[in-house]
Scaffold this motif. Structure first.
Motif, short mmCIF file in Angstrom:
data_model
loop_
_atom_site.label_atom_id
_atom_site.label_comp_id
_atom_site.label_asym_id
_atom_site.label_seq_id
_atom_site.Cartn_x
_atom_site.Cartn_y
_atom_site.Cartn_z
N TRP A 172 48.68 23.14 22.89
CA TRP A 172 49.13 23.63 24.19
C TRP A 172 49.80 22.49 24.98
CZ3 TRP A 172 48.80 28.42 26.77
CH2 TRP A 172 49.08 28.38 28.15
N ASP A 173 49.21 21.31 24.93
CA ASP A 173 49.77 20.17 25.66
C ASP A 173 51.17 19.82 25.17
OD1 ASP A 173 47.57 19.96 27.26
OD2 ASP A 173 46.69 18.24 26.23
N TYR A 174 51.47 20.20 23.93
CA TYR A 174 52.80 19.94 23.37
C TYR A 174 53.71 21.16 23.44
CZ TYR A 174 50.82 15.59 21.57
OH TYR A 174 50.23 14.35 21.47
N GLY A 175 53.26 22.20 24.13
CA GLY A 175 54.10 23.38 24.32
C GLY A 175 53.97 24.44 23.25
N ILE A 176 53.00 24.29 22.35
CA ILE A 176 52.78 25.29 21.30
C ILE A 176 51.60 26.17 21.68
CG2 ILE A 176 52.27 25.67 18.86
CD1 ILE A 176 54.98 24.36 19.38
N GLU A 177 51.84 27.45 21.88
CA GLU A 177 50.78 28.39 22.26
C GLU A 177 50.28 29.14 21.03
OE1 GLU A 177 51.65 30.89 25.59
OE2 GLU A 177 52.66 29.29 26.71
N VAL A 178 48.97 29.19 20.89
CA VAL A 178 48.38 29.92 19.77
C VAL A 178 48.04 31.34 20.21
CG1 VAL A 178 47.42 27.76 18.90
CG2 VAL A 178 45.96 29.30 20.24
N LYS A 179 47.77 32.20 19.22
CA LYS A 179 47.47 33.59 19.52
C LYS A 179 45.97 33.83 19.66
CE LYS A 179 49.22 38.16 18.29
NZ LYS A 179 50.10 38.91 17.35
N GLY A 180 45.19 33.09 18.87
CA GLY A 180 43.74 33.25 18.92
C GLY A 180 43.04 31.93 18.75
N VAL A 181 41.79 31.88 19.23
CA VAL A 181 41.00 30.67 19.12
C VAL A 181 39.58 30.99 18.68
CG1 VAL A 181 42.31 29.43 20.89
CG2 VAL A 181 40.31 30.77 21.56
N PHE A 182 38.90 29.99 18.14
CA PHE A 182 37.48 30.11 17.82
C PHE A 182 36.82 28.79 18.18
CE2 PHE A 182 39.90 28.78 14.14
CZ PHE A 182 39.16 27.78 13.54
N GLY A 183 35.62 28.89 18.72
CA GLY A 183 34.93 27.71 19.23
C GLY A 183 34.72 27.83 20.72
N PRO A 184 33.99 26.90 21.34
CA PRO A 184 33.70 26.97 22.78
C PRO A 184 34.99 27.06 23.61
CG PRO A 184 32.37 25.28 21.73
CD PRO A 184 33.38 25.71 20.71
#
Length: 347
Positions: A81-93
């Motif tokens: 995200w800090d580099y401008g790449i947005e992911v669709k899903g996450v896992f973890g806290p």
């Protein structure tokens, strides 16, 4: 040692102290004889062109286009995200009980991602399928390349749905995984010449120089890396952890648990009862900041409150799972440098 056993030890260590379903054409991960040095993705890859990346397991993932539907461990997603790449899903806290971003989510807009599991080791495979993932990205905390926070019981199912990339944070200095995450972000289309990005790298280098100078000026200041649970206090050794190995290389004088005491945890840390929390004298204590641990303000044990560093107010936060962007790692260096600069010898 089995991968499952290794993963359990690794998690404890970091606690103290990683086709057929219509998902599109995905080429199986394979070795790449051309990337002899550990390589990186194809820098500046066009979003419509083929994509490949050799990860820290030595596995090269090849796709017919740059992955768009990325699912990542929360901390990795925050770095991208800090580099401008947005992911669709996450896992973890990812979020706290109040719905605010977890410390491991960094600046990521958690309202824009699908959470597959809001704690370590939780992963909703059925929900993962609906995201039509192109790529899964996480870290690894062992030599076997075990995917951090991917459950052992469902890892095979998960592996069939999309290829994975792992960035190693095991037994190396922080600068190495930082560089690898930079390379991954660049391969995914991030603008690594953007002012925000180049400024963050310059700030990191400046903070590293500051910490080195602080440690050199006050070599007598002993720093202890701790983590708290209701039953035990953990003292981390500097080997294996990326942040502590780097801080030590910059000259920070760390308290080291005995090698014998660390054997039971694969070399990561020593467990102490709260009655013995004063076993290792220290001038500064850096405490695990993750939501799975007890934070200093919430520790009620009287033995903790009597520690000289605690009484002197010389306790700061530590991120055992640092968000691997220069922007997020710079404060870790600056905060420790400031603590050493201002520390009084109390041990």
């Amino acid at each position: 040692m089995s991968n499952a056993s290794t993963a359990r030890i690794s998690r404890r260590g970091i606690l103290a102290a990683g086709g057929a379903l219509g998902l599109g054409a995905v080429l199986a991960a394979c070795g790449d004889d051309d990337a002899k040095s550990g390589g990186s993705g194809e820098k500046g890859a066009a979003k419509s062109g083929p994509w490949s990346f050799k990860d820290d397991r030595g596995t090269t993932v090849k796709l017919d286009k740059v992955p768009a539907n990325i699912v990542a461990f929360t901390g990795v997603a925050a770095a991208l995200w800090d580099y401008g790449i947005e992911v669709k899903g996450v896992f973890g806290p990812t979020t706290t009980k109040g719905g605010k971003p977890d410390v491991q989510a960094g600046d990521m807009d958690v309202s824009k991602v699908t959470v597959l599991g809001n704690e370590w080791g939780k992963f909703d495979v059925e929900k993962y399928v609906t995201l039509q993932p192109d790529l899964l990205v996480t870290t690894t905390f062992d030599t076997a390349g075990t995917l951090w926070s991917v459950p052992e019981e469902s890892k095979d199912k998960i592996a069939k749905l999309a290829p994975s990339v792992a960035v190693s944070v095991f037994d190396r200095q922080l600068t190495q995984p930082l560089q690898r995450m930079w390379e991954l972000a660049e391969s995914l289309g991030a603008d690594m010449k953007a002012k925000k990005v180049t400024d963050s790298k310059a700030a990191f280098d400046k903070a590293a120089a500051r910490l080195r100078a602080a440690a050199k000026a006050k070599p007598e200041i002993k720093v202890l890396a701790g983590s708290a649970s209701p039953e035990l206090f953990y003292v981390s050794g500097t080997n294996l952890s990326v942040d502590l190995e780097y801080f030590k290389a910059l000259g920070v004088n760390f308290v080291e648990p005995s090698e014998e005491a660390k054997k039971a945890t694969g070399g990561w840390f020593e467990s102490l009862s709260w009655e013995n929390v004063d076993k290792y004298p220290a001038d500064v204590i850096i405490m695990d900041d993750r939501s799975s641990t007890i934070q200093p303000a919430d520790i009620t044990e009287g033995t903790w409150k009597q520690l000289p560093a605690v009484k002197a107010g010389q306790v700061i936060a530590r991120s055992p799972e640092p968000i691997l962007s220069y922007d997020k790692c710079t404060p870790l260096l600056d905060d420790l440098a400031e603590a050493i600069e201002n520390a009084k010898k109390v041990s």
